[in-house]
Motif scaffolding. Structure first.
Motif, PDB file in Angstrom:
ATOM      1  N   PHE A 114       0.480  -1.297   0.152  1.00 34.44           N
ATOM      2  CA  PHE A 114       0.332   0.018   0.020  1.00 34.44           C
ATOM      3  C   PHE A 114       0.860   1.199   0.040  1.00 34.44           C
ATOM      4  CE2 PHE A 114      -1.653   3.403   3.128  1.00 34.44           C
ATOM      5  CZ  PHE A 114      -2.486   4.024   2.675  1.00 34.44           C
ATOM      6  N   HIS A 115       2.056   1.379   0.727  1.00 36.66           N
ATOM      7  CA  HIS A 115       2.606   2.720   0.964  1.00 36.66           C
ATOM      8  C   HIS A 115       3.778   2.758  -0.190  1.00 36.66           C
ATOM      9  CE1 HIS A 115       1.340   3.978   5.211  1.00 36.66           C
ATOM     10  NE2 HIS A 115       1.664   2.858   5.589  1.00 36.66           N
ATOM     11  N   GLN A 134      -7.448   4.870   3.222  1.00 33.32           N
ATOM     12  CA  GLN A 134      -6.861   4.823   2.017  1.00 33.32           C
ATOM     13  C   GLN A 134      -6.890   3.317   1.810  1.00 33.32           C
ATOM     14  OE1 GLN A 134      -3.796   7.412   1.780  1.00 33.32           O
ATOM     15  NE2 GLN A 134      -5.566   8.828   1.091  1.00 33.32           N
ATOM     16  N   PHE A 135      -6.054   2.058   2.879  1.00 29.13           N
ATOM     17  CA  PHE A 135      -5.477   0.595   2.827  1.00 29.13           C
ATOM     18  C   PHE A 135      -6.693   0.303   2.177  1.00 29.13           C
ATOM     19  CE2 PHE A 135      -4.841  -2.797   5.374  1.00 29.13           C
ATOM     20  CZ  PHE A 135      -3.950  -3.025   4.497  1.00 29.13           C
ATOM     21  N   LYS A 136      -8.162   0.206   3.283  1.00 26.15           N
ATOM     22  CA  LYS A 136      -9.012  -0.241   3.685  1.00 26.15           C
ATOM     23  C   LYS A 136      -9.624  -0.539   1.287  1.00 26.15           C
ATOM     24  CE  LYS A 136     -13.826  -1.724   5.057  1.00 26.15           C
ATOM     25  NZ  LYS A 136     -14.770  -1.315   6.304  1.00 26.15           N
ATOM     26  N   SER A 137      -9.887   0.681   0.754  1.00 25.76           N
ATOM     27  CA  SER A 137     -10.497   1.071   0.450  1.00 25.76           C
ATOM     28  C   SER A 137      -9.178  -0.274  -1.214  1.00 25.76           C
ATOM     29  CB  SER A 137      -9.960   2.181  -0.736  1.00 25.76           C
ATOM     30  OG  SER A 137     -11.210   2.779   0.037  1.00 25.76           O
ATOM     31  N   PHE A 138      -8.035   0.026  -0.669  1.00 32.72           N
ATOM     32  CA  PHE A 138      -7.028  -0.094  -2.050  1.00 32.72           C
ATOM     33  C   PHE A 138      -6.599  -2.009  -1.410  1.00 32.72           C
ATOM     34  CE2 PHE A 138      -2.415  -2.513  -1.642  1.00 32.72           C
ATOM     35  CZ  PHE A 138      -1.938  -2.186  -2.520  1.00 32.72           C
ATOM     36  N   ILE A 139      -6.992  -2.506  -0.486  1.00 25.88           N
ATOM     37  CA  ILE A 139      -7.553  -4.026  -0.196  1.00 25.88           C
ATOM     38  C   ILE A 139      -8.392  -4.529  -0.750  1.00 25.88           C
ATOM     39  CG2 ILE A 139      -7.994  -6.221   1.764  1.00 25.88           C
ATOM     40  CD1 ILE A 139      -4.522  -4.611   0.902  1.00 25.88           C
ATOM     41  N   LEU A 140      -9.660  -3.674  -0.544  1.00 28.78           N
ATOM     42  CA  LEU A 140     -11.133  -4.106  -1.089  1.00 28.78           C
ATOM     43  C   LEU A 140     -10.711  -4.513  -2.487  1.00 28.78           C
ATOM     44  CD1 LEU A 140     -13.343  -3.136   1.248  1.00 28.78           C
ATOM     45  CD2 LEU A 140     -12.691  -4.630   1.054  1.00 28.78           C
ATOM     46  N   SER A 141     -10.198  -3.151  -3.363  1.00 29.52           N
ATOM     47  CA  SER A 141     -10.410  -3.118  -4.914  1.00 29.52           C
ATOM     48  C   SER A 141      -9.981  -3.812  -5.420  1.00 29.52           C
ATOM     49  CB  SER A 141      -8.900  -1.740  -5.326  1.00 29.52           C
ATOM     50  OG  SER A 141      -8.435  -1.993  -4.921  1.00 29.52           O
ATOM     51  N   SER A 209     -11.835  -6.198  10.607  1.00 28.90           N
ATOM     52  CA  SER A 209     -12.661  -7.924  10.372  1.00 28.90           C
ATOM     53  C   SER A 209     -12.694  -7.895   8.964  1.00 28.90           C
ATOM     54  CB  SER A 209     -13.383  -8.127  10.821  1.00 28.90           C
ATOM     55  OG  SER A 209     -14.836  -7.109  10.493  1.00 28.90           O
ATOM     56  N   GLU A 210     -13.310  -7.318   7.858  1.00 26.57           N
ATOM     57  CA  GLU A 210     -13.282  -6.906   6.324  1.00 26.57           C
ATOM     58  C   GLU A 210     -12.399  -7.441   5.392  1.00 26.57           C
ATOM     59  OE1 GLU A 210     -16.124  -5.741   3.026  1.00 26.57           O
ATOM     60  OE2 GLU A 210     -15.613  -3.738   4.535  1.00 26.57           O
ATOM     61  N   THR A 211     -10.850  -6.648   5.529  1.00 22.75           N
ATOM     62  CA  THR A 211      -9.988  -6.080   5.178  1.00 22.75           C
ATOM     63  C   THR A 211      -8.384  -7.801   5.670  1.00 22.75           C
ATOM     64  OG1 THR A 211      -8.775  -5.114   7.275  1.00 22.75           O
ATOM     65  CG2 THR A 211      -9.315  -4.071   5.125  1.00 22.75           C
ATOM     66  N   ILE A 212      -9.310  -7.988   6.871  1.00 21.83           N
ATOM     67  CA  ILE A 212      -8.505  -9.410   7.171  1.00 21.83           C
ATOM     68  C   ILE A 212      -8.632 -10.724   6.228  1.00 21.83           C
ATOM     69  CG2 ILE A 212      -8.259 -11.479   9.288  1.00 21.83           C
ATOM     70  CD1 ILE A 212      -8.041  -8.779  11.296  1.00 21.83           C
ATOM     71  N   ASP A 213     -10.032 -10.666   6.290  1.00 19.26           N
ATOM     72  CA  ASP A 213     -10.531 -11.656   4.931  1.00 19.26           C
ATOM     73  C   ASP A 213     -10.279 -11.994   3.996  1.00 19.26           C
ATOM     74  OD1 ASP A 213     -12.223 -12.854   7.657  1.00 19.26           O
ATOM     75  OD2 ASP A 213     -13.712 -12.598   7.054  1.00 19.26           O
ATOM     76  N   VAL A 215      -7.140 -10.399   2.667  1.00 21.72           N
ATOM     77  CA  VAL A 215      -6.108 -10.655   2.338  1.00 21.72           C
ATOM     78  C   VAL A 215      -5.818 -11.738   2.987  1.00 21.72           C
ATOM     79  CG1 VAL A 215      -3.469 -10.043   3.584  1.00 21.72           C
ATOM     80  CG2 VAL A 215      -5.406  -8.403   3.044  1.00 21.72           C
ATOM     81  N   ARG A 216      -6.521 -12.739   3.614  1.00 21.40           N
ATOM     82  CA  ARG A 216      -6.579 -14.272   4.137  1.00 21.40           C
ATOM     83  C   ARG A 216      -7.228 -15.559   2.538  1.00 21.40           C
ATOM     84  NH1 ARG A 216      -8.394 -14.374  10.283  1.00 21.40           N
ATOM     85  NH2 ARG A 216     -10.904 -14.471   9.401  1.00 21.40           N
ATOM     86  N   ARG A 217      -8.017 -14.468   2.437  1.00 24.08           N
ATOM     87  CA  ARG A 217      -8.304 -15.739   0.996  1.00 24.08           C
ATOM     88  C   ARG A 217      -7.778 -15.117  -0.300  1.00 24.08           C
ATOM     89  NH1 ARG A 217     -12.448 -13.074   1.653  1.00 24.08           N
ATOM     90  NH2 ARG A 217     -12.275 -11.442  -0.148  1.00 24.08           N
ATOM     91  N   ASN A 218      -6.607 -13.740  -0.336  1.00 22.04           N
ATOM     92  CA  ASN A 218      -6.148 -14.353  -1.508  1.00 22.04           C
ATOM     93  C   ASN A 218      -5.180 -13.951  -1.106  1.00 22.04           C
ATOM     94  OD1 ASN A 218      -8.576 -12.421  -2.549  1.00 22.04           O
ATOM     95  ND2 ASN A 218      -7.074 -10.038  -2.526  1.00 22.04           N
ATOM     96  N   MET A 219      -3.997 -14.493  -0.480  1.00 23.78           N
ATOM     97  CA  MET A 219      -3.188 -14.835   0.140  1.00 23.78           C
ATOM     98  C   MET A 219      -3.130 -16.323   0.802  1.00 23.78           C
ATOM     99  SD  MET A 219      -1.757 -12.600  -1.195  1.00 23.78           S
ATOM    100  CE  MET A 219       0.449 -13.235  -0.936  1.00 23.78           C
TER     101      MET A 219
END
Length: 234
Positions: A114-115, A134-141, A209-213, A215-219
């Motif tokens: 992200f950074h 911004q990080f949340k938007s980045f991850i969910l994008s 919880s949403e961004t944790i899930d 990242v866990r799913r995608n990685m």
């Protein structure tokens, strides 16, 4: 860059935001004639020793040969997918050689990515609350890299050996020992650090919880193979 070493029979597949540049600089001398200087961005070295693929210029390093990303002109380059390395090198050699790649705690890596994205786009650092949004938007994008194409072919993981960013020196020493080379016989630099931009904010503070899930799913391939914790760690 991608690296191929004929003497020690390994292929280095460069993943993203995993200390790959630091690692490739350690492994590169094993893939070329001793004593050569730094390779200019956008250039490739192919010799009886091996292959040193092109490293791309950074945001602040414009280069007239940036077109090397085009496969037909520069077939050896940064962050190549494994299938393409196999196609260029030949299946027999690819299958025989040990495939090596870096890996990193996916939660920490996502923050770093992200950074780095913001750095590349000349975006300023913000207050923590804004950064977290911004990080949340980045991850969910879904626009961030998960490296799967770099380490897999036909949806099957093909890496034989991982170098963990969290244990970089120990894992590199293990690789060198297996090659019959002295441990601690390399100089390890630290490239492209996002430490200043991260301002010492602990990794868990970026997540919900949403961004944790997500990242866990995608990685999942990293969690399943390397056993990293399934929640962000301090």
């Amino acid at each position: 860059m991608v690296l191929v070493c004929h003497k020690h029979k390994f292929i280095y597949l460069k993943t993203t935001k995993t200390a790959g540049t630091s690692t490739e600089k350690v492994l590169q001398p094993l893939c070329e004639k001793p004593g050569l200087g730094e390779l200019e961005n956008g250039k490739v070295r192919i010799s009886k020793y091996g292959i040193v693929g092109a490293r791309g210029p950074g945001r602040r390093e414009p280069h007239p040969d940036w077109q090397f990303w085009r496969r037909h002109k520069y077939p050896w380059r940064n962050h190549m997918p494994a299938w393409e390395v196999k196609e260029n090198l030949g299946a027999e050699t690819f299958d025989e050689y040990t495939k090596i790649a870096n890996v990193r705690d996916p939660f920490d890596r996502a923050v770093s990515q992200f950074h780095f994205m913001k750095y590349q786009q000349n975006l300023p650092s913000e207050d923590p609350k804004t950064e977290f949004e911004q990080f949340k938007s980045f991850i969910l994008s879904g626009t961030w890299s998960i490296d799967w194409k770099i380490v897999s072919i036909d949806n099957i993981l093909i890496v034989d050996r991982f170098i963990r960013k969290e244990h970089l020196v120990a894992d590199l020493n293990g690789v060198f020992a297996d090659f019959g080379l002295p441990e601690n016989s390399f100089n390890l630099g630290h490239d492209k650090s996002m430490k200043e931009r991260r301002k010492g904010i602990p990794v868990p503070e970026y997540y919900d919880s949403e961004t944790i899930d997500t990242v866990r799913r995608n990685m999942a391939w990293v969690f399943d193979k390397l056993g990293y914790p399934d929640s962000p760690q301090h």
